[in-house]
Each structure stands twice: as structure tokens, then as C-alpha cells.
Write a protein that holds these residues in place. Structure first.
Motif, PDB file in Angstrom:
ATOM      1  N   SER A  81       0.830  -1.208   0.000  1.00  0.00           N
ATOM      2  CA  SER A  81       0.000   0.000   0.000  1.00  0.00           C
ATOM      3  C   SER A  81       0.865   1.259   0.000  1.00  0.00           C
ATOM      4  O   SER A  81       0.524   2.263  -0.617  1.00  0.00           O
ATOM      5  CB  SER A  81      -0.955  -0.018   1.194  1.00  0.00           C
ATOM      6  N   ILE A  82       2.008   1.186   0.690  1.00  0.00           N
ATOM      7  CA  ILE A  82       2.946   2.330   0.671  1.00  0.00           C
ATOM      8  C   ILE A  82       3.466   2.530  -0.753  1.00  0.00           C
ATOM      9  O   ILE A  82       3.518   3.646  -1.277  1.00  0.00           O
ATOM     10  CB  ILE A  82       4.119   2.082   1.659  1.00  0.00           C
ATOM     11  N   ASN A  83       3.782   1.429  -1.371  1.00  0.00           N
ATOM     12  CA  ASN A  83       4.266   1.458  -2.744  1.00  0.00           C
ATOM     13  C   ASN A  83       3.224   2.061  -3.680  1.00  0.00           C
ATOM     14  O   ASN A  83       3.535   2.898  -4.538  1.00  0.00           O
ATOM     15  CB  ASN A  83       4.601   0.026  -3.172  1.00  0.00           C
ATOM     16  N   THR A  84       1.974   1.672  -3.473  1.00  0.00           N
ATOM     17  CA  THR A  84       0.880   2.190  -4.304  1.00  0.00           C
ATOM     18  C   THR A  84       0.731   3.692  -4.136  1.00  0.00           C
ATOM     19  O   THR A  84       0.492   4.415  -5.110  1.00  0.00           O
ATOM     20  CB  THR A  84      -0.447   1.500  -3.911  1.00  0.00           C
ATOM     21  N   LYS A  85       0.886   4.140  -2.890  1.00  0.00           N
ATOM     22  CA  LYS A  85       0.740   5.575  -2.629  1.00  0.00           C
ATOM     23  C   LYS A  85       1.820   6.378  -3.336  1.00  0.00           C
ATOM     24  O   LYS A  85       1.558   7.454  -3.889  1.00  0.00           O
ATOM     25  CB  LYS A  85       0.789   5.832  -1.123  1.00  0.00           C
ATOM     26  N   ILE A  86       3.029   5.863  -3.318  1.00  0.00           N
ATOM     27  CA  ILE A  86       4.126   6.557  -4.001  1.00  0.00           C
ATOM     28  C   ILE A  86       3.852   6.618  -5.506  1.00  0.00           C
ATOM     29  O   ILE A  86       4.021   7.658  -6.151  1.00  0.00           O
ATOM     30  CB  ILE A  86       5.474   5.867  -3.710  1.00  0.00           C
TER      31      ILE A  86
END
Lengths: 282, 172
Positions: free
Chosen positions: A75-80
């Protein structure tokens, strides 16, 4: 000769019966307990079934909590990624594309399968009920079983055999129901068999999971000449699934007609369980 | 205070293989990399059980192995007890090998690990085929067994390094 046989016996006995500081139970004792549990479970004894339901609910919750930190990483990756690719615009386009796809499926389905749909609609199959949104608690990718665990169980009205969809696309059916959770057998599992229909001639076939990402079509007509890129829908012939749920597109393989599923079974976060009760008066 | 700290540290370090075993059974973190390479999957639990039962059985107890198997069955949706039997079979082979082997090297460990995988999968298949309605892919099981066998030396090397920082008592 006799001495070596004795040594073998001593080593076996020692391995099976020896206890120690951290070995409070001997191996043979635990093996017997495991075999008894296995036999009771495979014979579906009511008490074992009930106990298993309780254990399942507890462990599924524990599993969900224990893997939560790892679930945060994507999810962190998606946000970036979202910052760079203008997330809002992307979302709007996705919604529009989804709507167009749905309309396309609707038109294609109505056009190609008018006769069979009429037969199905005119039959005495009655569908009652609604659907319920469920969160995927667990999607442990096993080399042997393709299934997911969702956070809805018999408390929410779920029962065995109910179809499970991701958006508008079929992903599987309920095979195990606990009080607070259920297990969904995915379409690509080796044990999955779904009656489907496709093409202008409303060809009937069975969608069989093979344990790989793409299930195959079986029991096709003898003279059928396969070609790819046709939309596959559920036929509803089994009286379990609603007719006309989009499943995927056909793809030609060397020997088989494979189906590329619309919904990727490895990317499920939320699914919808259709709480249908179908009564068939054939 | 220093002794207490030392004991706590030793307990944590010594329990790490057991924690990994339980965590692999209970969590979604698995060793099946179908997204990267469709046939690549291996059973790290079996490697952990075999290595530590062979080297020092006080690190893992048979009871813990049994419970890890039960948890694995629940998470995987398998008939209850099947993984326990499979894991205890590995533990049995490791205990037997420990009894009869004098010289221990990577190659003897690796070769005898083949027996553990064979018996473990044999028991698993026999039970599934005779007492359950589940269908299983022999090809997938074969790949899993093959890669488990193949990766053993790497895990063996890592555990050997780790063993040096552990404070282990003499094996029972």
C-alpha cells in the motif's frame, strides 16, 4: 547380521520413544494423536467439525494480524506510485472503462446468447436474496490449493456453494463456512468445476481449474473449432450460479482452450458474496 | 542484571527457529513464488524441522512441531492433522539419522534429507488420496519437493552460521 538388525531396532525405538528436556512428548505419542485427529476430521464428526470452526475463526484472525505489517508494504508502494501517475485521473478513467466494459459484456451476452438466456429465464429457476461485501483475510498461495479466506461466515448468512464475485466478475464459490469466516475455492483450483457458456452458438462447457493461473474449458462439443478472445459467462445450469456472470476471455493453447480470468485471483482485497438461494423445479 | 540480560538474549536467539516455524505456519508469508516463476515453491518448514532435529533437538520440541502442523492445516484448509503427521515424519527421519550417523557433513545431511522429503510426501499423498476428497497436482508436489531438496544446502549454511551465535546445551 543379527547385530546390525538389533542396532536398527534400537535406533528406531530411540527415535520414536525418546523424551528429553524439551521433548515432553515422545514422537510416537504425537503421531498417534495426529492420526486420531486426522481420522476424526476426515470422517466429519460433529464435535470435531465444531471445534475446527472455532479454531479456524481464531487462527484466521491471528493470521490476518500477523501478516498486517507485510500487507502495508504494497500500500505504501501504491501511494508513491499514485503521486507520480495522478491517482485521481487514473481512478476516473478506470471507472469509465469499467462501465464501458460492463456495457460491452451486457450487449455481447444479450446478442450472442439470446436463445439460451430466454430458456434460462423462462425456466422455473427463482433467485432470491442479496449480496454482501467481504474482506479477504487470507490468500496464502499454496502450491496445492487455490483458495482465500474471507471475514464473513454463517453469522452473515453465508452458506456453502454461494458464488463469490470481484466487482462483476466471478472468482469462486464458498466451500467452507465458519461462524465469522469462510473459505472461497477459486476458479483456478484443481477442484473447481463451473458450467459456462460462450460464443455465438451459446456453446456449453465446464470451466475446470488446473492449479495454474488460467483454467481450461472441458466437455466442449465434438465438432467445435476453438478460437480465442470470446467472453465466457456462467450458464447457471448447475442452479448455484446466476446465469450471465462474466468469467473471462478464451485463449488458445496448443491442446486446450484456456480462459484468462477477468479477476486476478492473486490480487483480491474485497469480494462480494451473492447470498442467493436458488430453488430449481425441473 | 547482566546475567538476566544474557539469559533473555540467549532465550530469544535459541527460540528464533521455533518462532520462524510458527510464523511460517500461521502467516501468509510463504515460500511459493508463483508470481515470479510459476514452478518455484519450496517447503521451508520441512527444512527447519529436519535441520534442527538433526543438529540439536532441544531447539524445536516435537510438541511444537505437532502444533505448527495443526496451525498450517487450518491456514491452508487441509484436513486437520495431515501436516502434523508429515512434519513428525520428517522429525522421525532426522532423529533416526542422528542416532545412526557419526560423521556429519553437508553431503550426508543433504542425502539423508532426501529420505525425509520422500517419506514426508509419501505419507501426505497416501493420506490425501485415501481419506480425503481433495485433488492434488503431483507435478506441483514434485516441483515443491525438488526445490525443497535443492535449497537445503543454502539454508543449511545460513543455519550453521546462526548456530554459532546460539548458546545451546548438549543435545538430549
Amino acid at each position: 547380521m543379527s547385530s546390525s538388525r538389533d542396532d536398527f531396532g534400537i535406533a528406531i525405538r530411540s527415535a520414536l520413544l525418546k523424551k528429553g528436556a524439551r521433548q515432553r512428548f515422545s514422537l510416537v505419542f504425537l503421531l498417534i494423536i495426529a492420526v486420531i485427529i486426522f481420522l476424526l476430521d476426515s470422517r466429519q464428526f460433529k464435535l470435531v467439525k465444531f471445534t475446527r470452526t472455532l479454531i479456524n475463526d481464531g487462527i484466521y484472525r491471528l493470521t490476518n494480524i500477523s501478516t498486517a505489517p507485510f500487507k502495508l508494504l504494497p500500500s505504501i508502494n501504491t501511494k508513491i506510485e499514485a503521486i507520480f501517475f495522478a491517482m485521481n485521473e487514473n481512478k476516473e478513467l478506470k471507472v469509465k472503462l469499467e462501465e464501458l466494459k460492463n456495457k460491452e459484456f451486457q450487449v455481447e451476452f444479450l446478442k450472442n446468447q439470446n436463445d439460451s438466456l430466454r430458456r434460462i429465464l423462462e425456466s422455473d429457476v427463482k433467485i432470491k436474496g442479496k449480496s454482501i461485501l467481504a474482506k479477504v483475510l487470507l490468500d496464502k498461495d499454496s502450491p496445492f490449493l487455490k483458495s482465500i479466506v474471507i471475514n464473513r461466515g454463517s453469522k452473515s448468512g453465508i452458506s456453502k456453494g454461494m458464488p463469490v464475485v470481484d466487482g462483476n466478475y466471478l472468482v469462486g464459490k464458498i466451500v467452507e463456512v465458519n461462524y465469522l469466516s469462510s473459505r472461497v475455492l477459486l476458479l483456478n483450483d484443481l477442484n473447481s468445476r463451473i458450467p459456462i457458456t460462450f460464443g455465438e452458438d451459446s456453446i456449453q462447457a465446464i470451466l475446470s481449474g488446473k492449479g495454474e493461473s488460467k483454467p481450461v474449458l472441458e466437455y466442449l462439443p465434438d465438432l467445435y473449432e476453438p478460437y480465442g478472445n470470446q467472453t465466457v459467462f456462467t450458464s447457471g445450469k448447475d442452479g448455484v450460479f446466476l446465469p450471465g456472470i462474466p468469467v473471462g476471455k478464451t485463449e488458445m493453447d496448443e491442446l486446450n482452450v484456456k480462459v484468462k480470468l477477468f479477476s486476478d485471483p492473486n490480487q483480491l482485497s474485497f469480494v462480494t458474496v451473492q447470498l442467493i438461494k436458488m430453488s430449481k423445479d425441473f | 542484571m547482566a546475567i538476566l540480560y544474557k539469559n533473555i538474549r540467549a532465550n530469544i536467539v535459541n527460540s528464533l527457529p521455533l518462532i520462524i516455524l510458527y510464523y511460517l505456519s500461521i502467516s501468509e508469508i510463504d515460500t511459493h513464488f508463483s508470481n515470479m516463476f510459476e514452478i518455484l515453491s519450496f517447503n521451508l518448514q520441512i527444512i527447519i524441522i529436519y535441520y534442527w532435529m538433526l543438529k540439536n533437538s532441544s531447539v524445536l520440541g516435537n510438541g511444537h512441531i505437532f502444533f505448527a502442523g495443526i496451525i498450517n492445516d487450518v491456514v491452508m484448509g487441509l484436513p486437520l492433522g495431515i501436516s502434523s503427521i508429515s512434519y513428525l515424519t520428517v522429525s522421525f527421519v532426522a532423529s533416526y539419522i542422528r542416532q545412526v550417523t557419526v560423521n556429519i557433513s553437508l553431503f550426508t545431511d543433504w542425502f539423508t534429507f532426501l529420505l525425509a522429503i520422500f517419506f514426508s510426501n509419501l505419507v501426505y499423498l497416501v493420506l490425501i488420496l485415501n481419506f480425503s476428497d481433495l485433488k492434488i497436482s503431483y507435478v506441483d508436489i514434485s516441483y515443491n519437493a525438488f526445490f525443497t531438496f535443492l535449497f537445503y544446502p543454502f539454508i543449511w549454511a545460513i543455519f550453521n552460521i546462526y548456530k554459532k551465535i546460539m548458546v545451546l546445551r548438549a543435545d538430549d
